[in-house]
Write a protein that holds these residues in place. Structure first.
Motif, PDB file in Angstrom:
ATOM      1  N   LEU A   1      26.536  24.944  39.458  1.00  5.42           N
ATOM      2  CA  LEU A   1      27.793  25.050  38.708  1.00  5.42           C
ATOM      3  C   LEU A   1      28.598  23.754  38.818  1.00  5.42           C
ATOM      4  O   LEU A   1      29.202  23.300  37.831  1.00  5.42           O
TER       5      LEU A   1
ATOM      6  N   LEU B   1      29.763  28.268  31.965  1.00  2.00           N
ATOM      7  CA  LEU B   1      30.485  28.347  33.239  1.00  2.00           C
ATOM      8  C   LEU B   1      31.342  29.611  33.301  1.00  2.00           C
ATOM      9  O   LEU B   1      31.494  30.214  34.373  1.00  2.00           O
TER      10      LEU B   1
ATOM     11  N   LYS C   1      30.402  31.766  36.639  1.00  2.87           N
ATOM     12  CA  LYS C   1      31.291  31.688  37.809  1.00  2.87           C
ATOM     13  C   LYS C   1      31.572  33.044  38.460  1.00  2.87           C
ATOM     14  O   LYS C   1      31.644  33.118  39.691  1.00  2.87           O
TER      15      LYS C   1
END
Length: 332
Positions: A157, A213, A217
């Motif tokens: 990430l 993302l 996340k």
């Protein structure tokens, strides 16, 4: 040679299609890849410093397979001079373009790797929803495995965010180089295909990374929750295991005490019997003489052994009942 004459005749200036720049540009690109079967399609056309320019791109995702070609003709008196003046700006613009494409490709690799880890995590979560059948060793192995995967996941990430930043930075540099080229351009120039790369490709790629993302996340929290869940399961299983072990030890201890008590009872009974037998042998050392005095006074060996056996069995007969009574009393 005749072959060379045929090739030259294909670009005979007297032929009408020679005046078609797209036709000539296609032949230039085909000549670059004449030894391969790859066909690079025409992506866009424009005009730079008064001369036509053609962009060819195969749109491959892998940077090593990407083919981006610009065919730029010299058909205006100022093309060469302005091209020399804008040389470094044009070169840097193309470098920024390559960096943007490379950064986006790397973000795709990170996204795929992160998705694989996320899939493994989701699969394990589904397994933990059901009553866990894993042993303590399996759960402890998962507890060691999760932090490693969590670290890799966070790294992917972070790398995706870095690649997004690289795209943004190179977009700014690309824009700066394009503005320098535009300050040198002629009124009839058309640089829309340069601008389209910024407005469409780059912004779309940035948005794609942002969406990726956004979905990836939240899975980071699952790693912590899953670790806590597995620790709880391990504690429960460990408690059950300790309880079972304690019960086993208690049962073994009780069995040992029982065997020890039985052994003590036997020893007490035998010892008491031997004591009584010893006392009786001292009180009545020759009970056979009381039973049959005449037989015990016979001067021969058989009668002597017979009397001795009678004496021995007499004392044993007295000791056995007493020993049994003591053994029974000890067992209570």
């Amino acid at each position: 040679s005749p072959r060379d004459n045929r090739e030259c005749s294909e670009f005979d200036p007297e032929e009408p299609h020679f005046l078609s720049y797209p036709y000539l540009a296609n032949h230039c690109v085909a000549a670059l890849f004449k030894d391969t079967a790859e066909v690079i399609p025409l992506a866009a056309t424009g005009q730079l410093f008064g001369s036509p320019i053609f962009e060819y791109d195969n749109d491959k995702q892998q940077p090593k397979e990407r083919r981006h070609i610009l065919v730029w003709f010299d058909s205006h008196p100022e093309t060469v001079s302005k091209g020399a003046e804008a040389y470094y700006s044009l070169l840097n613009l193309l470098c920024c373009r390559s960096k943007i494409i490379y950064a986006y490709n790397q973000s795709r690799r990170c996204h795929e790797a992160a998705r694989n880890i996320s899939s493994q995590l989701e699969q394990k979560v589904e397994e933990l929803v059901q009553p866990p059948e894993e042993t303590l060793e399996d759960l402890e192995q998962w507890l060691r495995f999760i932090p490693q995967k969590a670290f890799q996941y966070a790294k992917y990430l972070r790398d995706m965010e870095d690649h997004s930043t690289a795209i943004t930075t190179n977009m700014l540099n690309y824009t700066s180089m394009l503005e320098k080229i535009q300050t040198l351009s002629l009124p009839d120039d058309n640089l829309a295909f340069f601008q389209n790369f910024l407005d469409h490709n780059c912004k779309q790629w940035q948005k794609q990374i942002e969406v990726d993302l956004y979905y990836l996340k939240p899975s980071q929290h699952l790693f912590d929750q899953m670790s806590s869940t597995i620790r709880g399961i391990i504690e429960v299983k460990q408690t059950e295991s300790d309880r079972n072990l304690q019960k086993t030890l208690q049962d073994k201890e009780a069995a040992d005490k029982k065997r020890e008590k039985q052994l003590e009872s036997v020893i007490a009974g035998v010892g008491t019997g031997l004591t009584i037998s010893g006392i009786s042998s001292q009180v009545a050392s020759n009970p056979s003489k009381e039973i049959s005095p005449a037989a015990c006074q016979q001067p021969n060996l058989p009668f002597y052994f017979a009397c001795s056996l009678v004496d021995m069995f007499f004392h044993i007969a007295i000791a056995i009942p007493v020993g049994i009574l003591v053994w029974l009393w000890q067992k209570r």
